[in-house]
Design an enzyme around this catalytic site. Sequence first.
Site, PDB file in Angstrom:
ATOM      1  N   GLU A 131      -1.560 -24.622  33.704  1.00 34.71           N
ATOM      2  CA  GLU A 131      -2.041 -23.739  34.777  1.00 34.71           C
ATOM      3  C   GLU A 131      -3.332 -24.188  35.463  1.00 34.71           C
ATOM      4  O   GLU A 131      -4.231 -23.376  35.681  1.00 34.71           O
ATOM      5  CB  GLU A 131      -2.224 -22.321  34.211  1.00 34.71           C
ATOM      6  CG  GLU A 131      -0.979 -21.783  33.550  1.00 34.71           C
ATOM      7  CD  GLU A 131      -1.154 -20.386  32.956  1.00 34.71           C
ATOM      8  OE1 GLU A 131      -2.293 -19.930  32.814  1.00 34.71           O
ATOM      9  OE2 GLU A 131      -0.130 -19.758  32.638  1.00 34.71           O
ATOM     10  N   GLU A 182       8.994 -20.833  29.733  1.00 38.59           N
ATOM     11  CA  GLU A 182       8.553 -19.509  29.245  1.00 38.59           C
ATOM     12  C   GLU A 182       9.367 -18.401  29.880  1.00 38.59           C
ATOM     13  O   GLU A 182       8.838 -17.378  30.308  1.00 38.59           O
ATOM     14  CB  GLU A 182       7.062 -19.301  29.556  1.00 38.59           C
ATOM     15  CG  GLU A 182       6.170 -20.410  29.070  1.00 38.59           C
ATOM     16  CD  GLU A 182       4.672 -20.133  29.262  1.00 38.59           C
ATOM     17  OE1 GLU A 182       4.305 -18.992  29.601  1.00 38.59           O
ATOM     18  OE2 GLU A 182       3.889 -21.071  29.071  1.00 38.59           O
TER      19      GLU A 182
HETATM   20  C1  GLA Z   1       1.067 -18.131  30.078  1.00 32.29           C
HETATM   21  C2  GLA Z   1       0.819 -19.121  28.952  1.00 32.29           C
HETATM   22  C3  GLA Z   1       1.505 -18.718  27.691  1.00 32.29           C
HETATM   23  C4  GLA Z   1       1.401 -17.226  27.426  1.00 32.29           C
HETATM   24  C5  GLA Z   1       1.941 -16.487  28.612  1.00 32.29           C
HETATM   25  C6  GLA Z   1       1.922 -14.992  28.417  1.00 32.29           C
HETATM   26  O1  GLA Z   1       2.178 -18.301  30.793  1.00 32.29           O
HETATM   27  O2  GLA Z   1       1.197 -20.426  29.265  1.00 32.29           O
HETATM   28  O3  GLA Z   1       0.925 -19.419  26.615  1.00 32.29           O
HETATM   29  O4  GLA Z   1       0.080 -16.873  27.158  1.00 32.29           O
HETATM   30  O5  GLA Z   1       1.120 -16.796  29.705  1.00 32.29           O
HETATM   31  O6  GLA Z   1       2.163 -14.564  27.159  1.00 32.29           O
END
Ligand code: GLA
Length: 320
Positions: free
Chosen positions: A124, A231
Amino acid sequence: MTLKEKYKDYFQIGAAVSGETLKKHGALISAHFNSITCTNSMKFSSVRPTVNKTNFNEADEIAAYAKEHNMSLRGHTLVWHNQTPDWVFESANREILLHRMKEHIHIMADRYREVATCWDVVNEAIDDKNNFILRPSKWTTIIGEDFIEEAFREAKKALPKTDLFYNDYNETDPIKSKKIYEYIKNLKQNDVPIDGIGMQAHYSIVHPALDELKRAIELYASLGVKIHITEMDVSMFHFEDHSRMDAPTTEMVREQVRAYKEFFEVFRYYKDVIESVSLWGVTDETSWLNYFPVFERKNWPLLFHDDERPKEAYYSIMDF
Ligand code: GLA
Protein backbone atom coordinates in the site's frame (compact mmCIF):
# COMPACT_ATOMS: atom_id res chain seq x y z
CA MET A 1 -15.08 -31.73 -4.31
CA THR A 2 -13.26 -28.92 -2.49
CA LEU A 3 -12.18 -25.46 -3.65
CA LYS A 4 -8.56 -26.36 -4.29
CA GLU A 5 -9.55 -29.48 -6.22
CA LYS A 6 -12.03 -27.60 -8.36
CA TYR A 7 -9.48 -24.91 -9.15
CA LYS A 8 -6.40 -27.09 -9.57
CA ASP A 9 -6.05 -26.28 -13.29
CA TYR A 10 -6.60 -22.56 -12.70
CA PHE A 11 -4.77 -21.12 -9.69
CA GLN A 12 -4.00 -21.73 -6.07
CA ILE A 13 -6.78 -20.98 -3.62
CA GLY A 14 -5.69 -19.31 -0.41
CA ALA A 15 -7.04 -18.02 2.87
CA ALA A 16 -5.76 -15.60 5.46
CA VAL A 17 -5.60 -17.19 8.90
CA SER A 18 -4.67 -16.50 12.50
CA GLY A 19 -3.52 -19.07 15.07
CA GLU A 20 -7.06 -18.99 16.43
CA THR A 21 -8.66 -19.70 13.03
CA LEU A 22 -6.30 -22.61 12.49
CA LYS A 23 -7.24 -24.13 15.83
CA LYS A 24 -10.92 -23.76 15.14
CA HIS A 25 -11.11 -24.55 11.42
CA GLY A 26 -7.91 -26.48 10.68
CA ALA A 27 -9.61 -29.38 8.94
CA LEU A 28 -11.76 -27.11 6.76
CA ILE A 29 -8.73 -25.01 5.82
CA SER A 30 -6.50 -27.86 4.75
CA ALA A 31 -9.36 -29.45 2.82
CA HIS A 32 -10.19 -26.38 0.74
CA PHE A 33 -7.06 -24.26 0.50
CA ASN A 34 -3.54 -24.89 -0.79
CA SER A 35 -2.12 -21.52 0.20
CA ILE A 36 -2.28 -19.50 3.41
CA THR A 37 -1.38 -16.00 4.56
CA CYS A 38 -1.11 -14.73 8.12
CA THR A 39 -3.72 -12.06 8.77
CA ASN A 40 -1.53 -10.30 11.32
CA SER A 41 1.05 -12.67 12.74
CA MET A 42 3.91 -11.82 10.38
CA LYS A 43 3.45 -8.07 10.53
CA PHE A 44 6.26 -5.97 12.01
CA SER A 45 4.24 -4.98 15.09
CA SER A 46 3.35 -8.62 15.79
CA VAL A 47 6.81 -10.15 15.51
CA ARG A 48 8.99 -7.31 16.81
CA PRO A 49 6.73 -5.09 18.94
CA THR A 50 9.56 -3.36 20.85
CA VAL A 51 13.29 -3.00 20.26
CA ASN A 52 14.11 -5.87 22.58
CA LYS A 53 11.05 -8.04 22.32
CA THR A 54 10.21 -10.54 19.62
CA ASN A 55 7.22 -12.81 19.28
CA PHE A 56 7.30 -15.31 16.48
CA ASN A 57 5.09 -17.93 18.12
CA GLU A 58 1.95 -17.53 16.08
CA ALA A 59 3.79 -16.92 12.81
CA ASP A 60 5.91 -20.02 13.40
CA GLU A 61 2.81 -22.05 14.16
CA ILE A 62 1.16 -20.99 10.92
CA ALA A 63 4.35 -21.61 8.94
CA ALA A 64 4.61 -25.11 10.45
CA TYR A 65 0.98 -25.78 9.55
CA ALA A 66 1.62 -24.73 5.94
CA LYS A 67 4.64 -26.99 5.73
CA GLU A 68 2.88 -29.93 7.31
CA HIS A 69 -0.04 -29.63 4.90
CA ASN A 70 2.09 -28.94 1.88
CA MET A 71 0.58 -25.49 1.34
CA SER A 72 2.16 -22.35 -0.06
CA LEU A 73 2.66 -19.58 2.43
CA ARG A 74 2.28 -15.98 1.21
CA GLY A 75 4.55 -13.92 3.43
CA HIS A 76 2.72 -10.74 4.47
CA THR A 77 4.15 -8.14 4.83
CA LEU A 78 7.65 -6.60 5.13
CA VAL A 79 7.32 -2.84 4.62
CA TRP A 80 4.06 -1.04 5.34
CA HIS A 81 2.93 2.31 6.81
CA ASN A 82 0.54 0.48 9.21
CA GLN A 83 1.22 -2.00 11.99
CA THR A 84 4.84 -0.98 12.19
CA PRO A 85 5.88 -0.15 15.75
CA ASP A 86 7.00 3.39 16.65
CA TRP A 87 10.47 2.27 17.72
CA VAL A 88 11.33 1.56 14.09
CA PHE A 89 11.11 5.27 13.28
CA GLU A 90 12.40 6.63 16.58
CA SER A 91 15.42 8.96 16.25
CA ALA A 92 15.93 7.64 12.75
CA ASN A 93 17.57 9.41 9.84
CA ARG A 94 17.68 7.89 6.34
CA GLU A 95 20.66 5.72 7.11
CA ILE A 96 19.30 4.36 10.39
CA LEU A 97 15.86 3.62 8.99
CA LEU A 98 17.29 1.93 5.91
CA HIS A 99 19.37 -0.22 8.20
CA ARG A 100 16.35 -1.17 10.33
CA MET A 101 14.26 -1.91 7.28
CA LYS A 102 16.91 -4.13 5.72
CA GLU A 103 17.58 -5.89 8.98
CA HIS A 104 13.88 -6.67 9.31
CA ILE A 105 13.74 -7.99 5.76
CA HIS A 106 16.61 -10.37 6.51
CA ILE A 107 15.16 -11.56 9.82
CA MET A 108 11.84 -12.47 8.18
CA ALA A 109 13.40 -13.86 5.02
CA ASP A 110 15.75 -16.12 6.97
CA ARG A 111 13.16 -17.38 9.39
CA TYR A 112 10.59 -18.36 6.75
CA ARG A 113 12.92 -19.12 3.84
CA GLU A 114 11.86 -22.78 3.68
CA VAL A 115 8.16 -22.21 3.64
CA ALA A 116 7.26 -18.75 2.25
CA THR A 117 6.82 -19.11 -1.50
CA CYS A 118 6.38 -15.39 -1.98
CA TRP A 119 6.44 -12.17 0.05
CA ASP A 120 4.45 -8.97 -0.07
CA VAL A 121 7.57 -6.84 0.20
CA VAL A 122 5.88 -3.45 0.11
CA ASN A 123 2.23 -2.95 0.99
CA GLU A 124 0.00 0.00 0.00
CA ALA A 125 2.64 2.59 -0.87
CA ILE A 126 0.77 4.26 -3.73
CA ASP A 127 -1.55 7.11 -2.81
CA ASP A 128 -5.25 6.76 -3.65
CA LYS A 129 -6.45 9.90 -5.31
CA ASN A 130 -4.14 12.77 -4.63
CA ASN A 131 -1.92 14.36 -7.17
CA PHE A 132 1.17 12.75 -5.83
CA ILE A 133 2.15 9.18 -6.56
CA LEU A 134 3.38 7.84 -3.25
CA ARG A 135 1.42 7.90 -0.01
CA PRO A 136 3.19 10.20 2.43
CA SER A 137 4.46 8.09 5.33
CA LYS A 138 7.36 7.87 7.73
CA TRP A 139 9.09 5.71 5.12
CA THR A 140 8.90 8.43 2.48
CA THR A 141 9.68 11.23 4.90
CA ILE A 142 12.69 9.65 6.55
CA ILE A 143 14.17 7.50 3.77
CA GLY A 144 12.74 9.16 0.70
CA GLU A 145 10.83 7.77 -2.26
CA ASP A 146 13.42 5.13 -3.00
CA PHE A 147 12.50 3.12 0.11
CA ILE A 148 10.48 0.88 -2.20
CA GLU A 149 13.30 -0.04 -4.52
CA GLU A 150 15.69 -0.40 -1.60
CA ALA A 151 13.25 -2.86 -0.03
CA PHE A 152 12.89 -4.95 -3.18
CA ARG A 153 16.62 -5.05 -3.88
CA GLU A 154 17.36 -6.15 -0.33
CA ALA A 155 14.60 -8.76 -0.37
CA LYS A 156 16.00 -10.23 -3.58
CA LYS A 157 19.45 -10.43 -2.04
CA ALA A 158 17.99 -12.28 0.91
CA LEU A 159 15.64 -14.45 -1.16
CA PRO A 160 16.88 -14.86 -4.71
CA LYS A 161 14.41 -17.66 -5.45
CA THR A 162 11.28 -16.25 -3.83
CA ASP A 163 8.68 -14.23 -5.72
CA LEU A 164 8.49 -10.65 -4.50
CA PHE A 165 5.20 -8.77 -4.65
CA TYR A 166 3.90 -5.23 -4.49
CA ASN A 167 0.44 -5.44 -2.87
CA ASP A 168 -2.30 -2.78 -2.81
CA TYR A 169 -6.04 -2.02 -2.48
CA ASN A 170 -8.32 0.09 -4.70
CA GLU A 171 -6.26 -1.62 -7.36
CA THR A 172 -9.05 -1.57 -9.94
CA ASP A 173 -9.70 2.15 -9.57
CA PRO A 174 -8.85 3.78 -12.91
CA ILE A 175 -6.70 6.51 -11.37
CA LYS A 176 -4.90 4.39 -8.83
CA SER A 177 -4.35 1.41 -11.13
CA LYS A 178 -2.68 3.71 -13.64
CA LYS A 179 -0.40 5.02 -10.90
CA ILE A 180 0.47 1.51 -9.72
CA TYR A 181 1.14 0.49 -13.33
CA GLU A 182 3.38 3.49 -14.07
CA TYR A 183 5.25 3.12 -10.82
CA ILE A 184 5.98 -0.59 -11.22
CA LYS A 185 6.84 -0.09 -14.87
CA ASN A 186 9.42 2.45 -13.86
CA LEU A 187 10.85 0.17 -11.20
CA LYS A 188 11.14 -2.67 -13.69
CA GLN A 189 12.85 -0.41 -16.19
CA ASN A 190 15.42 0.28 -13.49
CA ASP A 191 15.88 -3.46 -12.92
CA VAL A 192 14.25 -3.45 -9.52
CA PRO A 193 13.49 -7.12 -8.84
CA ILE A 194 9.72 -7.23 -8.59
CA ASP A 195 8.00 -10.44 -9.62
CA GLY A 196 4.36 -9.77 -8.99
CA ILE A 197 1.48 -7.48 -8.16
CA GLY A 198 -0.97 -8.36 -5.42
CA MET A 199 -4.49 -7.14 -6.05
CA GLN A 200 -6.09 -7.08 -2.62
CA ALA A 201 -9.65 -7.44 -3.95
CA HIS A 202 -11.58 -6.01 -1.01
CA TYR A 203 -14.72 -5.89 -3.11
CA SER A 204 -18.45 -5.64 -2.44
CA ILE A 205 -21.74 -6.59 -4.05
CA VAL A 206 -21.64 -3.27 -5.95
CA HIS A 207 -17.95 -2.85 -6.61
CA PRO A 208 -15.85 -3.00 -8.76
CA ALA A 209 -17.39 -2.96 -12.23
CA LEU A 210 -16.24 -5.98 -14.21
CA ASP A 211 -14.75 -3.91 -17.00
CA GLU A 212 -12.59 -2.04 -14.46
CA LEU A 213 -11.45 -5.33 -12.98
CA LYS A 214 -10.54 -6.74 -16.40
CA ARG A 215 -8.79 -3.56 -17.44
CA ALA A 216 -6.70 -3.53 -14.26
CA ILE A 217 -5.69 -7.18 -14.67
CA GLU A 218 -4.67 -6.55 -18.27
CA LEU A 219 -2.74 -3.43 -17.34
CA TYR A 220 -0.72 -5.23 -14.66
CA ALA A 221 -0.25 -8.32 -16.80
CA SER A 222 1.21 -6.15 -19.55
CA LEU A 223 4.16 -5.51 -17.22
CA GLY A 224 5.06 -9.18 -17.45
CA VAL A 225 4.56 -9.75 -13.71
CA LYS A 226 2.58 -12.46 -11.95
CA ILE A 227 -0.74 -11.49 -10.44
CA HIS A 228 -2.05 -12.71 -7.10
CA ILE A 229 -5.52 -11.86 -5.85
CA THR A 230 -4.47 -11.51 -2.22
CA GLU A 231 -7.20 -10.44 0.21
CA MET A 232 -10.53 -11.08 -1.40
CA ASP A 233 -13.81 -10.50 0.34
CA VAL A 234 -17.17 -9.34 -1.02
CA SER A 235 -18.88 -7.03 1.44
CA MET A 236 -22.66 -7.11 1.60
CA PHE A 237 -22.69 -3.31 1.94
CA HIS A 238 -21.87 -0.36 -0.23
CA PHE A 239 -18.88 1.32 1.46
CA GLU A 240 -20.96 4.36 2.44
CA ASP A 241 -23.85 2.26 3.76
CA HIS A 242 -23.53 2.11 7.54
CA SER A 243 -26.77 0.28 8.27
CA ARG A 244 -26.84 -2.76 10.55
CA MET A 245 -28.97 -5.86 10.27
CA ASP A 246 -29.30 -9.25 11.91
CA ALA A 247 -29.04 -11.17 8.68
CA PRO A 248 -28.50 -10.30 5.04
CA THR A 249 -31.67 -9.89 2.97
CA THR A 250 -32.47 -12.40 0.22
CA GLU A 251 -31.56 -9.71 -2.27
CA MET A 252 -28.13 -9.18 -0.69
CA VAL A 253 -27.44 -12.91 -0.71
CA ARG A 254 -28.45 -13.07 -4.37
CA GLU A 255 -26.21 -10.13 -5.23
CA GLN A 256 -23.27 -11.70 -3.41
CA VAL A 257 -23.78 -14.94 -5.32
CA ARG A 258 -23.77 -12.99 -8.57
CA ALA A 259 -20.71 -10.96 -7.59
CA TYR A 260 -18.60 -13.96 -6.53
CA LYS A 261 -19.63 -15.84 -9.64
CA GLU A 262 -18.74 -12.98 -11.96
CA PHE A 263 -15.46 -12.12 -10.24
CA PHE A 264 -14.33 -15.73 -10.42
CA GLU A 265 -15.35 -15.98 -14.06
CA VAL A 266 -12.99 -13.09 -14.72
CA PHE A 267 -10.22 -14.69 -12.65
CA ARG A 268 -10.60 -17.99 -14.52
CA TYR A 269 -10.49 -16.19 -17.84
CA TYR A 270 -7.12 -14.71 -16.85
CA LYS A 271 -5.73 -17.95 -15.37
CA ASP A 272 -2.53 -17.63 -17.40
CA VAL A 273 -1.50 -14.55 -15.44
CA ILE A 274 -3.31 -15.11 -12.15
CA GLU A 275 -1.32 -17.58 -10.10
CA SER A 276 -3.28 -17.49 -6.88
CA VAL A 277 -6.56 -16.23 -5.43
CA SER A 278 -6.74 -15.76 -1.64
CA LEU A 279 -9.71 -14.92 0.53
CA TRP A 280 -9.16 -12.62 3.49
CA GLY A 281 -10.49 -15.10 6.03
CA VAL A 282 -12.35 -18.39 6.15
CA THR A 283 -15.76 -18.03 7.83
CA ASP A 284 -17.81 -14.85 8.16
CA GLU A 285 -17.37 -14.93 11.92
CA THR A 286 -13.92 -13.38 12.10
CA SER A 287 -13.88 -11.14 9.04
CA TRP A 288 -12.26 -7.74 9.55
CA LEU A 289 -15.36 -6.31 7.84
CA ASN A 290 -17.27 -6.96 11.08
CA TYR A 291 -15.23 -4.00 12.40
CA PHE A 292 -14.59 -1.88 9.33
CA PRO A 293 -15.79 0.59 8.13
CA VAL A 294 -18.47 0.22 10.82
CA PHE A 295 -17.33 -1.06 14.20
CA GLU A 296 -19.08 -4.27 15.32
CA ARG A 297 -21.46 -4.25 12.36
CA LYS A 298 -21.90 -7.82 11.17
CA ASN A 299 -21.01 -8.40 7.54
CA TRP A 300 -21.01 -11.66 5.60
CA PRO A 301 -18.24 -11.30 3.02
CA LEU A 302 -16.69 -14.77 2.78
CA LEU A 303 -17.51 -18.24 1.47
CA PHE A 304 -18.35 -20.13 4.68
CA HIS A 305 -20.95 -19.51 7.39
CA ASP A 306 -19.75 -19.12 11.00
CA ASP A 307 -20.42 -22.84 11.55
CA GLU A 308 -18.36 -23.86 8.46
CA ARG A 309 -21.34 -24.61 6.24
CA PRO A 310 -20.57 -23.50 2.67
CA LYS A 311 -22.59 -20.46 1.64
CA GLU A 312 -24.48 -19.94 -1.59
CA ALA A 313 -21.56 -17.79 -2.72
CA TYR A 314 -19.35 -20.86 -2.33
CA TYR A 315 -21.58 -22.93 -4.60
CA SER A 316 -21.64 -20.12 -7.14
CA ILE A 317 -17.88 -20.39 -7.70
CA MET A 318 -17.94 -24.20 -7.74
CA ASP A 319 -20.59 -24.38 -10.44
CA PHE A 320 -18.80 -24.17 -13.80
C1 GLA B 1 -4.95 -4.42 4.38
C2 GLA B 1 -3.71 -5.21 4.75
C3 GLA B 1 -4.05 -6.49 5.43
C4 GLA B 1 -5.18 -6.33 6.43
C5 GLA B 1 -6.37 -5.75 5.74
C6 GLA B 1 -7.55 -5.60 6.65
O1 GLA B 1 -5.54 -4.72 3.22
O2 GLA B 1 -2.89 -5.49 3.66
O3 GLA B 1 -2.90 -6.97 6.09
O4 GLA B 1 -4.76 -5.54 7.50
O5 GLA B 1 -6.00 -4.47 5.29
O6 GLA B 1 -7.70 -6.56 7.59
